[in-house]
Design a protein around this motif. Structure first.
Motif, PDB file in Angstrom:
ATOM      1  N   SER A  15      10.414   0.575  -3.350  1.00 35.79           N
ATOM      2  CA  SER A  15      10.527   1.956  -3.118  1.00 35.79           C
ATOM      3  C   SER A  15       9.976   2.894  -4.187  1.00 35.79           C
ATOM      4  CB  SER A  15      11.990   2.247  -2.544  1.00 35.79           C
ATOM      5  OG  SER A  15      12.906   2.307  -3.479  1.00 35.79           O
ATOM      6  N   GLY A  16      10.114   2.423  -5.313  1.00 37.31           N
ATOM      7  CA  GLY A  16       9.725   3.191  -6.702  1.00 37.31           C
ATOM      8  C   GLY A  16       9.552   2.343  -7.840  1.00 37.31           C
ATOM      9  N   GLY A  17       8.994   3.129  -8.843  1.00 40.75           N
ATOM     10  CA  GLY A  17       8.761   2.208 -10.285  1.00 40.75           C
ATOM     11  C   GLY A  17       7.797   1.193  -9.984  1.00 40.75           C
ATOM     12  N   ILE A  18       8.178  -0.184 -10.816  1.00 44.73           N
ATOM     13  CA  ILE A  18       7.177  -1.282 -10.831  1.00 44.73           C
ATOM     14  C   ILE A  18       6.786  -1.621  -9.452  1.00 44.73           C
ATOM     15  CG2 ILE A  18       6.888  -3.629 -11.566  1.00 44.73           C
ATOM     16  CD1 ILE A  18       8.174  -2.664 -14.152  1.00 44.73           C
ATOM     17  N   GLY A  19       8.161  -1.935  -8.464  1.00 46.11           N
ATOM     18  CA  GLY A  19       7.971  -2.447  -7.334  1.00 46.11           C
ATOM     19  C   GLY A  19       6.883  -1.683  -6.476  1.00 46.11           C
ATOM     20  N   LEU A  31      -3.356  -7.802   1.312  1.00 41.16           N
ATOM     21  CA  LEU A  31      -2.163  -8.155   1.933  1.00 41.16           C
ATOM     22  C   LEU A  31      -1.349  -7.083   2.671  1.00 41.16           C
ATOM     23  CD1 LEU A  31      -2.758  -9.866  -0.896  1.00 41.16           C
ATOM     24  CD2 LEU A  31      -0.605 -10.486  -0.618  1.00 41.16           C
ATOM     25  N   SER A  32      -0.958  -7.789   3.741  1.00 43.88           N
ATOM     26  CA  SER A  32       0.101  -6.853   4.469  1.00 43.88           C
ATOM     27  C   SER A  32       1.491  -6.861   3.487  1.00 43.88           C
ATOM     28  CB  SER A  32       0.452  -7.375   5.976  1.00 43.88           C
ATOM     29  OG  SER A  32      -1.057  -7.237   6.550  1.00 43.88           O
ATOM     30  N   VAL A  33       2.033  -5.740   3.454  1.00 42.73           N
ATOM     31  CA  VAL A  33       3.381  -5.801   2.732  1.00 42.73           C
ATOM     32  C   VAL A  33       4.524  -5.208   3.169  1.00 42.73           C
ATOM     33  CG1 VAL A  33       4.234  -4.759   0.452  1.00 42.73           C
ATOM     34  CG2 VAL A  33       1.786  -5.215   0.472  1.00 42.73           C
ATOM     35  N   LEU A  34       5.647  -6.210   3.106  1.00 48.29           N
ATOM     36  CA  LEU A  34       6.977  -5.379   3.349  1.00 48.29           C
ATOM     37  C   LEU A  34       7.689  -4.834   2.052  1.00 48.29           C
ATOM     38  CD1 LEU A  34       9.738  -7.177   5.699  1.00 48.29           C
ATOM     39  CD2 LEU A  34      10.278  -6.081   3.305  1.00 48.29           C
ATOM     40  N   VAL A  35       7.855  -3.640   2.329  1.00 46.04           N
ATOM     41  CA  VAL A  35       8.596  -2.761   1.337  1.00 46.04           C
ATOM     42  C   VAL A  35       9.794  -2.884   1.236  1.00 46.04           C
ATOM     43  CG1 VAL A  35       8.451  -0.431   0.309  1.00 46.04           C
ATOM     44  CG2 VAL A  35       6.385  -1.364   1.150  1.00 46.04           C
ATOM     45  N   HIS A  36      10.586  -3.532   0.431  1.00 44.63           N
ATOM     46  CA  HIS A  36      11.948  -3.463   0.600  1.00 44.63           C
ATOM     47  C   HIS A  36      12.528  -2.485  -0.127  1.00 44.63           C
ATOM     48  CE1 HIS A  36      15.624  -4.601  -1.832  1.00 44.63           C
ATOM     49  NE2 HIS A  36      16.213  -4.722  -0.510  1.00 44.63           N
ATOM     50  N   TYR A  37      13.582  -1.984   0.233  1.00 42.19           N
ATOM     51  CA  TYR A  37      14.632  -0.973  -0.470  1.00 42.19           C
ATOM     52  C   TYR A  37      15.836  -1.307  -0.189  1.00 42.19           C
ATOM     53  CZ  TYR A  37      15.507   1.129   4.172  1.00 42.19           C
ATOM     54  OH  TYR A  37      15.629   1.454   5.476  1.00 42.19           O
ATOM     55  N   ALA A  42      13.844   7.001   2.280  1.00 43.38           N
ATOM     56  CA  ALA A  42      12.827   8.014   2.176  1.00 43.38           C
ATOM     57  C   ALA A  42      11.752   7.727   1.290  1.00 43.38           C
ATOM     58  CB  ALA A  42      13.546   9.343   1.702  1.00 43.38           C
ATOM     59  N   THR A  43      12.222   7.178  -0.176  1.00 49.18           N
ATOM     60  CA  THR A  43      11.109   6.679  -1.054  1.00 49.18           C
ATOM     61  C   THR A  43      10.419   5.471  -0.451  1.00 49.18           C
ATOM     62  OG1 THR A  43      12.826   5.469  -2.349  1.00 49.18           O
ATOM     63  CG2 THR A  43      12.024   7.788  -2.978  1.00 49.18           C
ATOM     64  N   ALA A  44      11.007   4.384   0.115  1.00 47.39           N
ATOM     65  CA  ALA A  44      10.310   3.344   0.644  1.00 47.39           C
ATOM     66  C   ALA A  44       9.295   3.907   1.846  1.00 47.39           C
ATOM     67  CB  ALA A  44      11.433   2.270   1.312  1.00 47.39           C
ATOM     68  N   ALA A  45       9.677   4.908   2.696  1.00 46.18           N
ATOM     69  CA  ALA A  45       8.755   5.311   3.554  1.00 46.18           C
ATOM     70  C   ALA A  45       7.691   6.098   2.905  1.00 46.18           C
ATOM     71  CB  ALA A  45       9.348   6.513   4.504  1.00 46.18           C
ATOM     72  N   GLU A  46       7.904   6.731   1.776  1.00 50.03           N
ATOM     73  CA  GLU A  46       6.610   7.122   0.808  1.00 50.03           C
ATOM     74  C   GLU A  46       5.616   5.977   0.584  1.00 50.03           C
ATOM     75  OE1 GLU A  46       8.333   9.336  -2.181  1.00 50.03           O
ATOM     76  OE2 GLU A  46       9.151  10.940  -0.777  1.00 50.03           O
ATOM     77  N   THR A  47       6.365   4.943   0.080  1.00 51.79           N
ATOM     78  CA  THR A  47       5.451   3.760  -0.344  1.00 51.79           C
ATOM     79  C   THR A  47       4.526   3.232   0.839  1.00 51.79           C
ATOM     80  OG1 THR A  47       7.008   3.201  -1.981  1.00 51.79           O
ATOM     81  CG2 THR A  47       5.523   1.457  -1.534  1.00 51.79           C
ATOM     82  N   VAL A  48       5.195   3.249   1.972  1.00 56.69           N
ATOM     83  CA  VAL A  48       4.689   2.660   3.319  1.00 56.69           C
ATOM     84  C   VAL A  48       3.416   3.630   3.625  1.00 56.69           C
ATOM     85  CG1 VAL A  48       4.783   2.351   5.774  1.00 56.69           C
ATOM     86  CG2 VAL A  48       6.548   1.349   4.014  1.00 56.69           C
ATOM     87  N   ALA A  53      -2.105   5.157   4.120  1.00 57.67           N
ATOM     88  CA  ALA A  53      -3.074   6.181   4.250  1.00 57.67           C
ATOM     89  C   ALA A  53      -4.320   5.653   3.300  1.00 57.67           C
ATOM     90  CB  ALA A  53      -2.419   7.353   3.299  1.00 57.67           C
ATOM     91  N   ALA A  54      -4.291   4.476   2.572  1.00 55.80           N
ATOM     92  CA  ALA A  54      -5.411   3.969   1.933  1.00 55.80           C
ATOM     93  C   ALA A  54      -5.935   2.757   2.729  1.00 55.80           C
ATOM     94  CB  ALA A  54      -4.700   3.338   0.856  1.00 55.80           C
ATOM     95  N   GLY A  55      -5.652   2.653   4.061  1.00 57.60           N
ATOM     96  CA  GLY A  55      -6.118   1.640   4.992  1.00 57.60           C
ATOM     97  C   GLY A  55      -5.458   0.359   4.932  1.00 57.60           C
ATOM     98  N   GLY A  56      -4.134   0.405   4.286  1.00 57.35           N
ATOM     99  CA  GLY A  56      -3.728  -1.005   4.242  1.00 57.35           C
ATOM    100  C   GLY A  56      -2.118  -1.270   5.198  1.00 57.35           C
TER     101      GLY A  56
END
Length: 245
Positions: A15-19, A31-37, A42-48, A53-56
């Motif tokens: 959800s933030g930083g290096i991850g 790659l399709s990515v599962l974003v763990h938080y 909210a920040t995980a949703a921003e990563t998604v 938005a970039a097509g991933g």
């Protein structure tokens, strides 16, 4: 390995930083990515949102990395959503700092629970789930070589991660799955900046031969290499710190 469009990655602590940078970099490779938080949906949703938005392709899923039931559900969510798991990146971690003599033992236990047990739980599930041709990537730290004061409990947790990584790589014999660890040096993330006055940050940055802190993108590049083309790197700890150690 040249076709990444059907590969799936789980990135803990994304959800933030290096991850977050790792999740976005792997998505850029297709790659399709599962974003763990853990606690900040909210920040995980921003990563998604940034990935899509970039097509991933990405989805978010929360849970305590040290809870085997929660992480079991996370892996199942990846399988149900995308069809499998090919890459697991263990970037979730916490880093409270204090001299050994002053470290509260409850804080010590919390560090070990997240950084050690959490990495073990996720690595165990990854070892059972990742498909041939895949990669398990854990996170250590260049503090193991820099040996800076106040990092005792944190460094102890990452020493355990390195030991697990090197042994698991050998245990995966015959499965065509690599296991490595990335060991960042001081990196410009909220985790690093927390509690540090500017003069300390400037001093640490000045110690590096490159005369700067690392960026999350610097670390994400090395992680993406291990997740993709770096198939002949296995059972290693890659110190990723601009020459600081």
């Amino acid at each position: 390995m040249s076709d990444t469009s059907s590969r799936i990655a789980i990135v803990t602590g994304a959800s933030g930083g290096i991850g977050k940078a790792v999740a976005e970099r792997l998505a850029a490779d297709g790659l399709s990515v599962l974003v763990h938080y853990s606690g900040n949906a909210a920040t995980a949703a921003e990563t998604v949102a940034a990935i899509t938005a970039a097509g991933g392709k990405a989805t978010a899923f929360g849970g305590d990395v040290a809870d085997e039931d929660a992480m079991g559900r996370l892996f199942q969510h990846a399988i149900d959503t995308f069809g499998g798991v090919d890459v697991v990146v263990n970037s979730a971690g916490i880093m409270p700092l204090a001299p050994v003599v002053d470290t509260d033992l409850d804080t010590f236990d919390r560090i070990q629970r997240t950084n050690v047990r959490g990495t073990f739980v996720v690595s165990q599930l990854a070892a059972r789930t990742v498909r041939p041709g895949g990669a398990i990537i854990n996170f250590s730290t260049s503090i193991m070589k820099l040996q800076m004061p106040t990092y005792g409990a944190y460094a102890m947790s990452k020493g355990a991660v390195e030991g697990l990584t090197l042994i698991l790589a050998r245990e995966m014999r015959g499965k065509d799955i690599t296991v490595n660890a990335v060991a960042p040096g001081p990196t410009a993330t909220p985790l690093f900046f927390e509690g540090k006055p500017q003069e300390v940050i400037d001093h640490i940055a000045g110690l590096n031969p490159m005369q700067r802190l690392g960026t999350p993108q610097d670390i994400a590049e090395v992680t993406a290499f291990l997740a993709g083309p770096g198939r002949w790197v296995n059972g290693q700890v890659l110190y990723t710190n601009g020459g600081a150690a």
